[in-house]
Scaffold this active site. Structure first.
Site, PDB file in Angstrom:
ATOM      1  N   GLU A   1       8.912  -4.282  10.730  1.00 31.72           N
ATOM      2  CA  GLU A   1       8.683  -3.192  10.118  1.00 31.72           C
ATOM      3  C   GLU A   1       9.421  -2.365  11.650  1.00 31.72           C
ATOM      4  O   GLU A   1       8.622  -2.234  12.911  1.00 31.72           O
ATOM      5  CB  GLU A   1       8.151  -2.353   9.627  1.00 31.72           C
ATOM      6  CG  GLU A   1       8.586  -1.114   9.353  1.00 31.72           C
ATOM      7  CD  GLU A   1       7.897  -0.335   8.153  1.00 31.72           C
ATOM      8  OE1 GLU A   1       6.991  -1.142   7.177  1.00 31.72           O
ATOM      9  OE2 GLU A   1       7.756   0.943   6.938  1.00 31.72           O
TER      10      GLU A   1
ATOM     11  N   LYS B   1      -1.603  -8.986   3.078  1.00 36.11           N
ATOM     12  CA  LYS B   1      -1.015  -9.055   3.810  1.00 36.11           C
ATOM     13  C   LYS B   1      -1.182  -8.165   4.824  1.00 36.11           C
ATOM     14  O   LYS B   1      -2.017  -6.528   4.122  1.00 36.11           O
ATOM     15  CB  LYS B   1       0.360  -8.147   3.771  1.00 36.11           C
ATOM     16  CG  LYS B   1       0.993  -7.579   5.117  1.00 36.11           C
ATOM     17  CD  LYS B   1       2.940  -7.330   3.790  1.00 36.11           C
ATOM     18  CE  LYS B   1       2.904  -5.958   4.105  1.00 36.11           C
ATOM     19  NZ  LYS B   1       2.485  -4.923   4.543  1.00 36.11           N
TER      20      LYS B   1
ATOM     21  N   ASP C   1       0.826  -1.344   0.217  1.00 37.00           N
ATOM     22  CA  ASP C   1       0.089   0.186   0.044  1.00 37.00           C
ATOM     23  C   ASP C   1       0.791   1.508  -0.053  1.00 37.00           C
ATOM     24  O   ASP C   1       0.250   2.197  -0.581  1.00 37.00           O
ATOM     25  CB  ASP C   1      -1.329   0.175   0.941  1.00 37.00           C
ATOM     26  CG  ASP C   1      -0.191  -0.051   2.579  1.00 37.00           C
ATOM     27  OD1 ASP C   1       1.109  -0.134   2.665  1.00 37.00           O
ATOM     28  OD2 ASP C   1      -1.261  -0.124   4.049  1.00 37.00           O
ATOM     29  N   SER C   2       2.206   0.846  -0.545  1.00 35.32           N
ATOM     30  CA  SER C   2       3.058   1.993  -0.429  1.00 35.32           C
ATOM     31  C   SER C   2       2.772   2.916  -1.831  1.00 35.32           C
ATOM     32  O   SER C   2       3.388   3.675  -1.892  1.00 35.32           O
ATOM     33  CB  SER C   2       4.554   1.120  -0.285  1.00 35.32           C
ATOM     34  OG  SER C   2       4.990   0.510  -0.724  1.00 35.32           O
TER      35      SER C   2
HETATM   36  O1  KIV Z   1       3.197  -1.388   1.950  1.00 35.84           O
HETATM   37  C1  KIV Z   1       4.390  -1.216   1.709  1.00 35.84           C
HETATM   38  O2  KIV Z   1       5.600  -1.184   0.820  1.00 35.84           O
HETATM   39  C2  KIV Z   1       5.023  -2.251   2.719  1.00 35.84           C
HETATM   40  C3  KIV Z   1       6.528  -2.786   2.822  1.00 35.84           C
HETATM   41  C4  KIV Z   1       7.355  -1.547   3.386  1.00 35.84           C
HETATM   42  C5  KIV Z   1       6.684  -4.153   3.934  1.00 35.84           C
HETATM   43  O3  KIV Z   1       4.307  -2.507   3.950  1.00 35.84           O
END
Ligand code: KIV
Length: 273
Positions: A191, A122, A53-54
């Site tokens: 994290e 996730k 979700d980044s």
């Molecule tokens: O959204 C993302 O990119 C993540 C990673 C930083 C693990 O959750």
């Protein structure tokens, strides 16, 4: 310059990740959000591609991960799946689609699996979201946990600083990690927590623990693609290693193209019909 080739062309599955941990083979995970980058990353031999979700930050320009929607995550995951042959593709469940109501959580996870063909989801959090995780697992959908710094809770933490430095928070994190393994998560992301704590969790769990800013004592590493390729220059935490400076390469290439257009150098006689 060397090109990476992976001898083992077999599809990566959740059970193969657990076998990798048992063999002591480190797991490489990277984010991707579109077809073309997913194809390059997969061909280079990545084990796990995370449709993070980044995307909210690096693709849509939002300050936090909170605004991204389920439809948008499905769009990204669908594109990534089309470019991926070998890696396991995991899709983040976005903020607001699983906290609070486990039936809604299941409906969101089913939409991700049905519409994008991602292979796992996730979810951020521990005991607070136990019911949602259990309901999703009951439907046969593999779940990767995520503890420590959980960016969807930024408004609760108020900062992106290192988590679980204090004993109480570290104890809760250890208990949550065990809980996630017990209820059936196939892997866990940790994290931005102290390396010693992450190493302890990885040694106590049988499922793989993938770290980001959690040191080298875990079973694998994950980074955000735009950060490690130097596309996103504005983010340089201590844990980030930059493997390329794509922003400079792109800036120079685009600058040369602009010059060539302005000076009528492009296209030349051999570049036309
Ligand atoms: O959204 C993302 O990119 C993540 C990673 C930083 C693990 O959750």
């Amino acid at each position: 310059m060397s090109t990476n080739t992976v001898d083992d062309k077999r599809k990566v599955t959740t059970s193969r990740l657990i076998e990798m941990k048992q063999r002591g083979e480190k797991i490489a995970m990277l984010t991707a959000y579109d077809y073309s980058m997913a194809k390059l990353i997969d061909e280079a031999g990545m084990d796990v591609i995370l449709v993070g979700d980044s995307a909210s930050n690096v693709m849509a320009g939002n300050i936090t991960t909170l605004p991204i929607t389920l439809d948008q995550m499905i769009y990204h995951a669908k594109s990534v799946i089309k470019g991926t042959k070998r890696a396991l593709v995991v899709c983040d469940m976005p903020f607001g689609t699983y906290q609070g109501n486990s039936k809604e959580a299941l409906a969101s996870a089913i939409r991700i699996m049905k519409e994008s063909h991602a292979e796992a989801v996730k979810m951020e959090g521990g005991s607070e979201i136990r019911e949602s995780i259990e309901r999703i697992l009951c439907a046969g959908i593999p779940v990767m946990g995520h503890l420590g710094l959980t960016p969807q809770s930024i408004n609760k933490f108020g900062t992106y600083a290192v988590r679980a430095k204090e004993e109480r928070e570290a104890e809760k994190l250890i208990a949550d990690a065990h809980l996630l393994e017990e209820i059936g998560c196939f892997a866990l992301v940790l994290e931005k927590i102290p390396a010693k704590l992450a190493e302890r969790v990885a040694s106590e769990l049988t499922i793989p623990v993938i770290g980001i800013g959690a040191g080298g004592g875990v079973d694998g590493q994950v980074l955000v693609m735009h950060d490690m390729l130097g596309i996103n220059q504005g983010f340089s935490p201590k844990f980030l290693r930059r493997y390329a400076d794509l922003s400079t390469i792109i800036n120079q290439a685009v600058g040369r193209y602009i010059d060539d257009v302005k000076t009528s150098d492009f296209p030349n006689a051999s570049e036309q019909y």
